[in-house]
Each structure stands twice: as C-alpha cells, then as structure tokens.
Write a protein that holds these residues in place. Structure first.
Motif, mmCIF file in Angstrom:
data_model
loop_
_atom_site.group_PDB
_atom_site.id
_atom_site.type_symbol
_atom_site.label_atom_id
_atom_site.label_comp_id
_atom_site.label_asym_id
_atom_site.label_seq_id
_atom_site.Cartn_x
_atom_site.Cartn_y
_atom_site.Cartn_z
ATOM 1 N N LEU A 85 6.850 -41.451 44.486
ATOM 2 C CA LEU A 85 6.179 -40.881 43.341
ATOM 3 C C LEU A 85 6.366 -39.369 43.286
ATOM 4 O O LEU A 85 6.538 -38.797 42.227
ATOM 5 N N LYS A 86 6.340 -38.726 44.451
ATOM 6 C CA LYS A 86 6.524 -37.282 44.480
ATOM 7 C C LYS A 86 7.912 -36.917 43.980
ATOM 8 O O LYS A 86 8.092 -35.981 43.208
ATOM 9 N N GLY A 87 8.886 -37.692 44.384
ATOM 10 C CA GLY A 87 10.239 -37.430 43.922
ATOM 11 C C GLY A 87 10.368 -37.610 42.433
ATOM 12 O O GLY A 87 11.016 -36.833 41.740
ATOM 13 N N ALA A 88 9.711 -38.650 41.908
ATOM 14 C CA ALA A 88 9.777 -38.899 40.472
ATOM 15 C C ALA A 88 9.092 -37.797 39.692
ATOM 16 O O ALA A 88 9.557 -37.364 38.642
ATOM 17 N N ALA A 89 7.953 -37.327 40.195
ATOM 18 C CA ALA A 89 7.186 -36.319 39.468
ATOM 19 C C ALA A 89 7.881 -34.967 39.466
ATOM 20 O O ALA A 89 7.633 -34.143 38.600
ATOM 21 N N ALA A 154 1.371 -47.613 21.257
ATOM 22 C CA ALA A 154 1.937 -46.778 20.194
ATOM 23 C C ALA A 154 2.029 -45.312 20.613
ATOM 24 O O ALA A 154 2.958 -44.597 20.217
ATOM 25 N N PHE A 155 1.068 -44.859 21.426
ATOM 26 C CA PHE A 155 1.141 -43.475 21.922
ATOM 27 C C PHE A 155 2.384 -43.308 22.796
ATOM 28 O O PHE A 155 3.131 -42.340 22.661
ATOM 29 N N GLY A 156 2.610 -44.272 23.693
ATOM 30 C CA GLY A 156 3.792 -44.213 24.542
ATOM 31 C C GLY A 156 5.079 -44.370 23.759
ATOM 32 O O GLY A 156 6.128 -43.834 24.156
ATOM 33 N N ALA A 157 5.019 -45.086 22.631
ATOM 34 C CA ALA A 157 6.217 -45.284 21.811
ATOM 35 C C ALA A 157 6.731 -43.969 21.236
ATOM 36 O O ALA A 157 7.894 -43.877 20.822
ATOM 37 N N GLY A 158 5.860 -42.944 21.228
ATOM 38 C CA GLY A 158 6.309 -41.631 20.762
ATOM 39 C C GLY A 158 7.464 -41.090 21.583
ATOM 40 O O GLY A 158 8.307 -40.334 21.081
ATOM 41 N N TYR A 159 7.533 -41.500 22.852
ATOM 42 C CA TYR A 159 8.635 -41.080 23.721
ATOM 43 C C TYR A 159 9.930 -41.784 23.316
ATOM 44 O O TYR A 159 10.976 -41.152 23.161
ATOM 45 N N TRP A 160 9.853 -43.097 23.136
ATOM 46 C CA TRP A 160 11.050 -43.861 22.775
ATOM 47 C C TRP A 160 11.563 -43.496 21.388
ATOM 48 O O TRP A 160 12.760 -43.477 21.147
ATOM 49 N N LEU A 161 10.639 -43.203 20.470
ATOM 50 C CA LEU A 161 11.033 -42.874 19.095
ATOM 51 C C LEU A 161 11.293 -41.380 18.905
ATOM 52 O O LEU A 161 11.577 -40.943 17.785
ATOM 53 N N ASN A 162 11.164 -40.623 19.994
ATOM 54 C CA ASN A 162 11.414 -39.176 19.975
ATOM 55 C C ASN A 162 10.542 -38.464 18.938
ATOM 56 O O ASN A 162 11.002 -37.646 18.153
ATOM 57 N N ILE A 163 9.258 -38.806 18.948
ATOM 58 C CA ILE A 163 8.308 -38.216 18.009
ATOM 59 C C ILE A 163 7.665 -36.992 18.647
ATOM 60 O O ILE A 163 7.196 -37.043 19.774
ATOM 61 N N HIS A 164 7.649 -35.888 17.900
ATOM 62 C CA HIS A 164 7.060 -34.646 18.408
ATOM 63 C C HIS A 164 5.986 -34.102 17.475
ATOM 64 O O HIS A 164 5.620 -32.935 17.581
ATOM 65 N N SER A 165 5.497 -34.939 16.580
ATOM 66 C CA SER A 165 4.451 -34.523 15.658
ATOM 67 C C SER A 165 3.086 -34.657 16.319
ATOM 68 O O SER A 165 2.710 -35.740 16.776
ATOM 69 N N PHE A 166 2.360 -33.574 16.359
ATOM 70 C CA PHE A 166 1.024 -33.589 16.930
ATOM 71 C C PHE A 166 0.121 -34.571 16.182
ATOM 72 O O PHE A 166 -0.702 -35.272 16.787
ATOM 73 N N TYR A 167 0.301 -34.663 14.866
ATOM 74 C CA TYR A 167 -0.578 -35.514 14.060
ATOM 75 C C TYR A 167 -0.321 -36.995 14.301
ATOM 76 O O TYR A 167 -1.212 -37.823 14.100
ATOM 77 N N TYR A 168 0.872 -37.347 14.735
ATOM 78 C CA TYR A 168 1.125 -38.743 15.108
ATOM 79 C C TYR A 168 0.273 -39.120 16.309
ATOM 80 O O TYR A 168 -0.444 -40.136 16.282
ATOM 81 N N PHE A 169 0.329 -38.315 17.367
ATOM 82 C CA PHE A 169 -0.430 -38.605 18.577
ATOM 83 C C PHE A 169 -1.935 -38.522 18.312
ATOM 84 O O PHE A 169 -2.715 -39.305 18.857
ATOM 85 N N LEU A 170 -2.338 -37.581 17.456
ATOM 86 C CA LEU A 170 -3.745 -37.446 17.100
ATOM 87 C C LEU A 170 -4.246 -38.701 16.384
ATOM 88 O O LEU A 170 -5.298 -39.257 16.725
ATOM 89 N N LYS A 227 7.924 -42.546 36.950
ATOM 90 C CA LYS A 227 9.329 -42.420 37.326
ATOM 91 C C LYS A 227 10.255 -43.115 36.332
ATOM 92 O O LYS A 227 11.456 -42.848 36.307
ATOM 93 N N PHE A 228 9.698 -43.998 35.488
ATOM 94 C CA PHE A 228 10.506 -44.658 34.467
ATOM 95 C C PHE A 228 10.411 -43.955 33.114
ATOM 96 O O PHE A 228 11.104 -44.315 32.166
ATOM 97 N N GLY A 229 9.530 -42.943 33.025
ATOM 98 C CA GLY A 229 9.280 -42.258 31.764
ATOM 99 C C GLY A 229 7.814 -42.404 31.402
ATOM 100 O O GLY A 229 7.227 -43.476 31.592
ATOM 101 N N TRP A 230 7.189 -41.337 30.876
ATOM 102 C CA TRP A 230 5.749 -41.374 30.648
ATOM 103 C C TRP A 230 5.337 -42.424 29.628
ATOM 104 O O TRP A 230 4.173 -42.836 29.573
ATOM 105 N N SER A 231 6.258 -42.884 28.810
ATOM 106 C CA SER A 231 5.921 -43.915 27.820
ATOM 107 C C SER A 231 5.427 -45.192 28.488
ATOM 108 O O SER A 231 4.513 -45.867 27.984
ATOM 109 N N TRP A 232 6.026 -45.532 29.633
ATOM 110 C CA TRP A 232 5.633 -46.753 30.337
ATOM 111 C C TRP A 232 4.226 -46.649 30.905
ATOM 112 O O TRP A 232 3.565 -47.668 31.144
ATOM 113 N N SER A 233 3.746 -45.434 31.135
ATOM 114 C CA SER A 233 2.379 -45.249 31.615
ATOM 115 C C SER A 233 1.354 -45.674 30.568
ATOM 116 O O SER A 233 0.194 -45.940 30.888
#
Length: 519
Positions: A85-89, A154-170, A227-233
């Motif tokens: 985990l330390k290596g991944a982080a 859907a929050f994690g899907a923002g990583y896969w869909l490359n979404i950077h809009s604050f209002y989407y996550f909000l 370690k697989f990407g924060w979307s999976w969290s």
C-alpha cells in the motif's frame, strides 16, 4: 388476528420472498429467536455498508488533494500488505492529485463537498423518519441502499470518464446523501420492533458497532483499492452496499407480525419466563396515527439530546472525514505517513468507538442514567482531544494509544444517544402506547446531529489550512457545549436517584426517560 391484519395493512409490509423460501425449505415458520437473529445480522450489515461508503471520501481525500510532497514511509514493523500500500500511495499518479481538488483551494472544495453531502443527509433524515412510520421500512431501506451504491460508484466514475467539474462531484454527493438519509431511521425502527427494554443500552451498544465496523472496513477497502486508481475506492463499496440492499429486500422482516408471529402471545411468554418484553409492546392498535413532527419534538428529552448530538456528531464526523488527511499531513515521530498507511492507522479510532459504544451502553444500563453517562463521556473527551493534539506527534505508539482513547470517549455518547436514548424517547410514556413514533424521533435526534456533522468537516476544511491546533480547539469547545446541554437532565437524574434512595423501591416508569421529565 384482526389487529395483526390491520397493522400489516397500515405499515404496508408483506412477508419477504426470501423468508417465504426459507419457510418452504424448513417446512414451517421461523421461530421468534431465529427472526431476531436475522434482523440483527441484516440491520448490522446494512448500516455497516452505509458507513463503509461514507468513509471512502476521507481515504481518497489526500489523494485528490496532495498538499505535501514529503509523504514518507510508515514507521511501523515491516508487513507485506502495508508495504504494498505504501508503494501504491507514493507513485506519481496518486501524488499528482485530481483537478479541481489539487489547486490552492482544494481543501476548501473538499470541505464544501462534505457539507453538501451531510447537509442533504441531515435534511433528508427528517423526511425519511416521517416516511419510516408510514411505509414499508424494508422497501425504504432497500431503495436507500441501492441508490447509495449507484451514486457512490458515480463519484468514482469521474476518474474513468475524466471529469474535472466540481459541480459534478458536488451533485453526486448531494444525491448520495439523500439516499443515505433513509438508513438510520429505518434500521433503528426495525430493531426497535423486535427487541425489548431491558439492557437496551448494552444490546444497542454492541449492535451499534456496525458504525465503526463500517468505518474500518471502508477504510481498509478504500486504501487497498488505491493502487488500482482512486475510482475503485468508490466502486467496490458502492457495489457492496447494493448487494446488501438486495439481501435486505429478500430477507428482512420489519416486525414480528410480518412473518405471522402474534406479538401479544410473545409478550405473555416473556412475562411468564421473566424475560424482557419487546420494545414496541403491541399495545397500539391499527387505529394509531403516526406521531407528527412537532409532537415528537415536544416529547420530554428529545430537544436537549438532539442539540447535544449536534455537537457530538460535529466532533465524531470531523474525525471520520479528516483523520486520515490529518495523519498523512502531520509529522509523527519525525516522519510522514503515506496516504494508504494513514487510512489504515485511522481505523484504530473506530476500534475505540466500538469499545466506547458498548461501554457507554453498559454503564447507562447499570446506572439507569443515560444523560449522566453521555455527559461524563463528553466532558472526558475534552482532555483526550487536547492530549492527542499535543502528544500524538511524539511517536506512533503515543498516537495509537491516544487515538484509541479519544475514539472511546468521542463515540461513546454518540452511539448511546443515537441508539438507546432514541429508542427510549421513541416509546415514551407520554405517547400513551402509540408505537408509531420511533422512526420520527430517531430522525429528529440524528437529523439534528447530522447538521453538526455537516458543519464540523466544513469548518475543518478552512481552519486546517491555517492551523490544526485551531481545529482541535473547535472540537474541544464543541464537546464542552455538548456536555453542558445535558446538564439539566443530569441534575434531574441525580435528584431522582437521591429521592429514590430515601424511599422504598417502587415500580419504575420509562427508564431512564422518566427522569427526563424536568419542568
């Protein structure tokens, strides 16, 4: 039989398909004890999964907003899992952050998302409690869990869909908060339908470990998935709560009458055996109307405990959302922890919370004094918070020990008020046997507390940018106010006990709510 039919029609509850299948296989109905065990397991898993999805944000927060670049290795004995985990982080992808949270105002934006989630959660809680006393709790809980799973993912899907809009996550967090608000009034009402008054604090204290179990499992799963990407969290806990929601739909009996158990018969059996009677004793008839919102507020003890919980949850949820971030951005024993290591270490606070909930429940049962117990824990949390801030950075050992003690004292009164106290007040004698108030009272108390839970993380997002000492000052002040809000009830409890010790023991009324009827 007529009363049972009226109640089933009134609550809109039907026997779950899974229960019907089990009975077909067994060749007979489930026993009352087996049904109680099933209810405990399903409601425990339900709310543990709610908290697992809620905890994810705090683990990913320091990945979305990596304010420091000197995240060192965890000063702990070498362990293969932790080393991975330390290596991944520490890889470049995780350290780069995620727009818009990796800018100068990223910490504030994360605090605003916490506020949005918890604000909608708090408001939705009042409506969920109102619905909970009027509709099938199994359906309400299932919808809440599946919806929570979808929007957590859907929050994690923002990583896969490359979404950077604050209002989407909000927006996603706000909708997730609305779905989550159905959880607590529903599970407390269901447990209240099946379990009795004797040793309620201890039983509900043990059962309330689902909060800390959910926080711990959510932290470990989210940290492992980094370690697989924060979307999976987000995706994995979201899928888990949806699956548990399906199990609730198939198997959860919301009250004894749903599975054909005659409640009055069990009350007689319990009285004959000298054991406890069910919480909702079946005195109400199908003509009972659900208690209104204003009427529920007027029940003696509801307002002070609700306001107390505002400040208790402010403290508890600040730790829930910000403790991993604090650990990874605070030098401990001369080193900084990695994001994943900080997430794992933060689970010790929740381990302390399990102990605190059980201890507070047991003590309040033995003393028959809910307010005195809650106030004692709350006042004791003040020096614990002070010592954790001052001495927690000396070494990892000191940090672990003080974090555990702080978890015991912070979560003890929080767990007691949201479970045993809510159940006491929801079945108060002033309701004249009307059992249709439990979800509403629970929602009022926890909904008010959830407003504090929204305020704490928001203020922390801004105050921590200047000083973490300022954050701890805010937490200590909140604990002080929480204890003071119960002072009148504490005096009433002590006065009642002193008076009782000077006269022969007579029959008890509502325990401990009878002592809350202060002028």
């Amino acid at each position: 039989m007529g009363s049972s039919t009226e109640s089933r029609s009134r609550m809109g509850s039907i026997k779950p398909m899974g229960i019907q299948l089990i009975e077909c296989v067994r060749g007979g109905p489930l026993s009352f004890r087996s049904s109680q065990a099933l209810v405990l397991v399903l409601t425990f898993l339900s709310y543990a999964s709610y908290h697992a999805t809620r905890k994810t944000t705090s683990i990913v927060k320091s990945v979305l907003d990596p304010k420091t670049t000197n995240l060192g290795l965890l000063h702990w004995p070498s362990h293969m899992y932790l080393q991975e985990l330390k290596g991944a982080a520490n890889n470049t992808a995780l350290q780069s952050g995620w727009a818009p949270f990796n800018g100068e105002d990223g910490t504030g934006l994360l605090g605003e998302i916490d506020l949005a989630f918890l604000g909608v959660y708090a408001i939705g809680m009042f409506f969920a409690g109102h619905l909970g006393d009027r509709v099938d709790l199994r359906i309400l809980l299932t919808i809440g869990m599946v919806g929570t799973g979808l929007f957590t993912g859907a929050f994690g899907a923002g990583y896969w869909l490359n979404i950077h809009s604050f209002y989407y996550f909000l927006g996603v967090q706000m909708i997730a908060g609305l779905f989550q608000s159905s959880g607590w009034p529903s599970v407390v009402a269901v447990v209240g339908n099946w379990f009795g008054k004797s040793k309620r604090g201890l039983i509900m204290g043990i059962w309330n470990a689902h909060t800390s179990v959910g926080n711990i499992s959510g932290s470990l799963i989210a940290a492992a998935m980094l370690k697989f990407g924060w979307s999976w969290s987000f995706a994995v806990p979201g899928a888990m709560i949806a699956l548990v929601g399906l199990a609730v739909f198939l198997f959860l009996p919301v009250d004894p009458e749903v599975i054909g158990v005659e409640q009055d018969r069990h009350v007689k059996d319990y009285e004959k055996n000298g054991t406890d009677v069910p919480l909702l004793e079946g005195h109400s008839s199908g003509r009972d109307e659900a208690v209104g919102f204003i009427q529920a507020w007027r029940i003696p003890g509801v307002a002070p405990f609700a306001l107390c919980l505002f400040f208790c949850k402010l403290v508890a949820y600040t730790f829930l959302y910000w403790l991993p971030f604090y650990l990874s951005h605070t030098e401990i024993g001369g080193e900084y922890l990695s994001d994943s290591a900080a997430g794992i270490l933060s689970t010790l606070f929740d381990v302390g919370g399990v102990v605190g909930g059980i201890l507070a429940g047991h003590i309040s049962d033995r003393l028959d004094a809910r307010a005195l117990t809650a106030a004692t824990f709350t006042f004791s949390a003040i020096p614990a918070l002070f010592f954790y801030r001052i001495y927690g950075s000396i070494s990892l050992t000191w940090n672990v020990a003080l974090m555990f003690v702080t978890g015991v004292l912070v979560n003890g009164p929080y767990a007691l008020i949201t479970t045993a106290v809510s159940a006491d007040l929801g079945t108060h004698s002033s309701l004249n046997g009307n059992s249709r108030a439990l979800a509403t009272v629970t929602a009022i108390i926890d909904g008010t507390g959830s407003i504090g839970a929204a305020v704490g993380p928001l203020l922390t997002g801004y105050i921590s940018a200047k000083s973490w000492s300022g954050v701890f000052t805010m937490l200590m002040a909140s604990a002080l106010v929480a204890g003071l809000l119960l002072s009148r009830l504490v005096v009433a409890e002590i006065t009642a006990k002193m008076a009782a010790s000077q006269r022969p023991v007579d029959s008890a009324g509502d325990l401990p709510v009878s002592s809350l009827e202060v002028p």
